[in-house]
Design an enzyme around this catalytic site. Sequence first.
Site, PDB file in Angstrom:
ATOM      1  N   HIS A 253      -4.866  -5.766  -1.333  1.00  0.00           N
ATOM      2  CA  HIS A 253      -5.481  -5.427  -0.048  1.00  0.00           C
ATOM      3  C   HIS A 253      -6.634  -6.669  -0.014  1.00  0.00           C
ATOM      4  O   HIS A 253      -7.649  -6.433   0.062  1.00  0.00           O
ATOM      5  CB  HIS A 253      -6.463  -4.328  -0.058  1.00  0.00           C
ATOM      6  CG  HIS A 253      -5.235  -3.097   0.195  1.00  0.00           C
ATOM      7  ND1 HIS A 253      -4.400  -2.890  -1.102  1.00  0.00           N
ATOM      8  CD2 HIS A 253      -4.924  -2.010   0.960  1.00  0.00           C
ATOM      9  CE1 HIS A 253      -3.575  -1.743  -0.474  1.00  0.00           C
ATOM     10  NE2 HIS A 253      -4.095  -1.369   0.605  1.00  0.00           N
TER      11      HIS A 253
ATOM     12  N   SER B  44       0.737  -1.219   0.035  1.00  0.00           N
ATOM     13  CA  SER B  44      -0.149   0.082   0.009  1.00  0.00           C
ATOM     14  C   SER B  44       0.777   1.228  -0.148  1.00  0.00           C
ATOM     15  O   SER B  44       1.758   1.420  -0.821  1.00  0.00           O
ATOM     16  CB  SER B  44      -1.028  -0.229   1.145  1.00  0.00           C
ATOM     17  OG  SER B  44      -2.057   1.008   0.912  1.00  0.00           O
TER      18      SER B  44
ATOM     19  N   GLU C 271      -1.649  -3.151  -7.977  1.00  0.00           N
ATOM     20  CA  GLU C 271      -2.988  -3.502  -7.079  1.00  0.00           C
ATOM     21  C   GLU C 271      -3.486  -2.045  -6.827  1.00  0.00           C
ATOM     22  O   GLU C 271      -2.744  -1.173  -6.667  1.00  0.00           O
ATOM     23  CB  GLU C 271      -2.484  -4.540  -6.047  1.00  0.00           C
ATOM     24  CG  GLU C 271      -1.569  -3.970  -4.874  1.00  0.00           C
ATOM     25  CD  GLU C 271      -1.941  -3.241  -3.875  1.00  0.00           C
ATOM     26  OE1 GLU C 271      -3.295  -3.273  -3.741  1.00  0.00           O
ATOM     27  OE2 GLU C 271      -1.421  -2.250  -3.592  1.00  0.00           O
TER      28      GLU C 271
END
Length: 327
Positions: free
Chosen positions: A297, A104, A226
């Site tokens: 995630h 992230s 992602e």
Amino acid sequence: MKKHIYIYSPSSAVRDKASFKRGVKRLKALGHEVEVDEAALAKFQRFAGDDETRLAAIHRAAASGADVALITRGGYGLTRILTAINYKALAKSIEKGTKFVGQSDFTALQMALLAKTGAVTWAGPALGEDFGTEQTPDDIMEACFDDLITGQGEGAGWQLPKMKPRDGKNIIDSVAAYPSKKLATGQLNIKKATLWGGNLTVLSSLIGTPYFPKLEAIKGGILFIEDVGEHPYRIERILTHLLHAGVLASQKAIVFGQFSNYKLVPGYDSGFNLTGVVARLQTKVKAPVLTGMPFGHVPTKVLLPVGAKVTLAVEGGEALIVWGDQA
């Protein structure tokens, strides 16, 4: 095998203290020595302490001598402090054996380290989201983490999503590998390519800065991406930005991880979805676009060496990324 894991917070403040405690407890139960940074639970506004506090935490992680430096969570905050990080100290720590792991917002630090030093970091779990879950942590995630921490990890594989016929046409069901000339035979073998990427939104925010890898450093690479909570039109907009910037044209492959927790607008999107975004992208680049990689995630995630030379192989419906001696 007992290993030293250092827990620190370089981005957003830990909101779920219970998951933090569960994560630490589970790592200890696995037999590891867990050292928690003094500011791991600090809070300033939405951050895990002010900028100086989080900088100090990163540098303490580098000086810890731990086998693994693991973030508590992502969120936001690393791009604020990229100018002040001692990259040489982190690279020296990595050279001595510390593996920096996260995802992230952590993508910002990974790309900056790659751009400044070429050091390899790991895209992988975070303490709270993955080890601190109320349910039992995902067994694949745990197995991959164990392979990393014991030095046995050599690769990650997954089943490519299948195309399913619908109304007499081949329609990609969810996000699948879109046909490309290089995959026409169902086979692909890309050797000694730099694996890089991470969270797509964070990645794109670094373009044009000293913290985005130079194009010559990632030319012929394998880009993996992602994201979470981003509508497909935003994903397409970012990919178009990367395309216009010349980044995608230089890649040997583009690999989609998981894009989760977004909502389409009934009656408005009118068929515009992530499947179409992938399909359009494949018409714009020569490199094969693969999908379905278990990373993002989501509970099930593999660990990936960001900045390392890898081999990407596809045989039929199976994809495999290998590194180290196996690459």
